[in-house]
Motif scaffolding. Structure first.
Motif, PDB file in Angstrom:
ATOM      1  N   ALA A  64       0.811  -1.225   0.000  1.00  0.00           N
ATOM      2  CA  ALA A  64       0.000   0.000   0.000  1.00  0.00           C
ATOM      3  C   ALA A  64       0.837   1.264   0.000  1.00  0.00           C
ATOM      4  O   ALA A  64       0.315   2.350  -0.304  1.00  0.00           O
ATOM      5  CB  ALA A  64      -0.925   0.012   1.218  1.00  0.00           C
ATOM      6  N   LEU A  65       2.116   1.153   0.314  1.00  0.00           N
ATOM      7  CA  LEU A  65       2.960   2.348   0.435  1.00  0.00           C
ATOM      8  C   LEU A  65       3.096   3.140  -0.869  1.00  0.00           C
ATOM      9  O   LEU A  65       2.953   4.374  -0.842  1.00  0.00           O
ATOM     10  CB  LEU A  65       4.339   1.947   0.964  1.00  0.00           C
ATOM     11  N   PRO A  66       3.376   2.507  -2.030  1.00  0.00           N
ATOM     12  CA  PRO A  66       3.542   3.310  -3.258  1.00  0.00           C
ATOM     13  C   PRO A  66       2.316   4.136  -3.633  1.00  0.00           C
ATOM     14  O   PRO A  66       2.453   5.348  -3.865  1.00  0.00           O
ATOM     15  CB  PRO A  66       3.873   2.248  -4.320  1.00  0.00           C
ATOM     16  N   VAL A 114       0.104  11.241  -1.296  1.00  0.00           N
ATOM     17  CA  VAL A 114       0.595  12.219  -0.327  1.00  0.00           C
ATOM     18  C   VAL A 114       1.498  13.244  -1.001  1.00  0.00           C
ATOM     19  O   VAL A 114       1.354  14.463  -0.790  1.00  0.00           O
ATOM     20  CB  VAL A 114       1.344  11.508   0.822  1.00  0.00           C
ATOM     21  N   VAL A 115       2.406  12.782  -1.863  1.00  0.00           N
ATOM     22  CA  VAL A 115       3.394  13.683  -2.468  1.00  0.00           C
ATOM     23  C   VAL A 115       2.769  14.564  -3.545  1.00  0.00           C
ATOM     24  O   VAL A 115       3.045  15.765  -3.623  1.00  0.00           O
ATOM     25  CB  VAL A 115       4.568  12.868  -3.054  1.00  0.00           C
ATOM     26  N   PHE A 116       1.908  13.980  -4.382  1.00  0.00           N
ATOM     27  CA  PHE A 116       1.410  14.708  -5.551  1.00  0.00           C
ATOM     28  C   PHE A 116      -0.018  15.240  -5.400  1.00  0.00           C
ATOM     29  O   PHE A 116      -0.504  15.913  -6.309  1.00  0.00           O
ATOM     30  CB  PHE A 116       1.485  13.819  -6.791  1.00  0.00           C
ATOM     31  N   PHE A 117      -0.671  14.940  -4.282  1.00  0.00           N
ATOM     32  CA  PHE A 117      -2.008  15.509  -4.055  1.00  0.00           C
ATOM     33  C   PHE A 117      -2.096  16.227  -2.713  1.00  0.00           C
ATOM     34  O   PHE A 117      -2.426  17.416  -2.666  1.00  0.00           O
ATOM     35  CB  PHE A 117      -3.081  14.426  -4.132  1.00  0.00           C
TER      36      PHE A 117
END
Length: 300
Positions: free
Chosen positions: A17-19, A25-28
């Motif tokens: 689930a991490l990717p 998280v990073v791009f939204f």
């Protein structure tokens, strides 16, 4: 199962689930938080053109200054309400047209012989190999008064003078439908291609006409693809900027153009960020409520 095996399972699930969660998280989430912070700041004549929401006072106390006036300003000027409503109208009509065109195309591809499906899907995806900007500029050459469409119609004798298509909502609808049509066709095809055709055979054996079988069997079973395609087209169409700016006229009022004007013409980043946050909430909240109701219905 031993405690060690349970721990391995939990770690494995976390790593799987991490990717996707990390991507969100990073791009939204992080860009959204940055825009939200700017929307709660005050305008200033500097670079960047907004004040920090955290500031140290003279006594060493860290102060948090939140300016909600940017959001109240959206309700005081009818320009933003008109832009929101017009964007929703244009996106809804464009989505409906895309569905009317995309459903027969997806149905035809799904019912074609297997050896033809991949080439047909390739033709659907092929426009993505060219920049959106180039494709929109191509439509400008087609739709303008001296363009290919008017020249062809005049050559056929159908019209005597050019039809004004450029700089109208019609041109915007054409551009959005053309650009987002693959987003409607692909999820519809994925749903229709997996449908059990024996259901249609059983309906035919029972004397059900083809059109009635389509309404009673094919259409309900394809609703997941319809919903997915509708969301994939409607959501980006609401905030579309390039197509209305190039194909629409100066009277084409959409929220994407308003955000651009606030950011780059007025350099009012706090208000522009508030507009962006408001439109995100306007789109995300109904979708979340719909998904929640769907999950409850499935659980029952």
């Amino acid at each position: 199962m031993s405690a060690r095996g349970t721990l391995k399972q939990k770690v494995g699930r976390f790593l799987v689930a991490l990717p996707p969660y990390g991507w969100l998280v990073v791009f939204f989430l992080l860009p959204f938080l940055i825009v939200l912070k700017i929307s709660l700041s005050e305008l200033q004549a500097a670079i960047p053109p907004y004040k920090a929401i955290f500031a140290w006072a003279e006594d060493g106390i860290l102060q948090l200054r939140l300016n909600f006036g940017n959001y109240s300003y959206l309700f005081s000027d009818e320009l933003y309400a008109l832009a929101y409503l017009n964007s929703l109208k244009v996106a809804a009509i464009s989505t409906a047209l895309t569905l009317l065109i995309g459903y027969p195309m997806a149905y035809t591809i799904a019912r074609s012989p297997a050896r033809y499906r991949n080439p047909l899907l390739m033709l659907v995806v092929l426009p993505f190999w060219t920049s959106l900007l180039i494709r929109v500029y191509s439509w400008m050459g087609i739709l303008k008064n001296e363009g290919l469409l008017n020249s062809f119609l005049m050559w056929l004798g159908i019209i005597d003078s050019p039809i004004q298509i450029m700089e109208t909502n019609t041109a915007v609808y054409i551009g959005i439908v053309y650009s987002y049509l693959p987003y409607m066709i692909l999820p519809l095809y994925a749903t229709l291609e997996k449908m059990d055709l024996t259901l249609l055979e059983a309906a035919a054996d029972l004397g059900c006409p083809p059109f009635k079988a389509f309404l009673k069997i094919t259409l309900p079973l394809s609703m997941p693809g319809v919903i997915a395609g509708t969301l994939l087209v409607f959501i980006p169409a609401v905030g579309e900027f390039v197509i209305p700016d190039l194909l629409g006229g100066p009277d084409t009022l959409m929220i994407g153009k308003v955000i651009w004007a606030e950011f780059f013409d007025n350099r009012d980043w706090p208000v522009a960020s508030a507009v962006a946050v408001a439109i995100l909430i306007l789109l995300v909240v109904p979708i979340m409520l719909y998904q929640r109701n769907e999950s409850r219905a499935e659980a029952k």
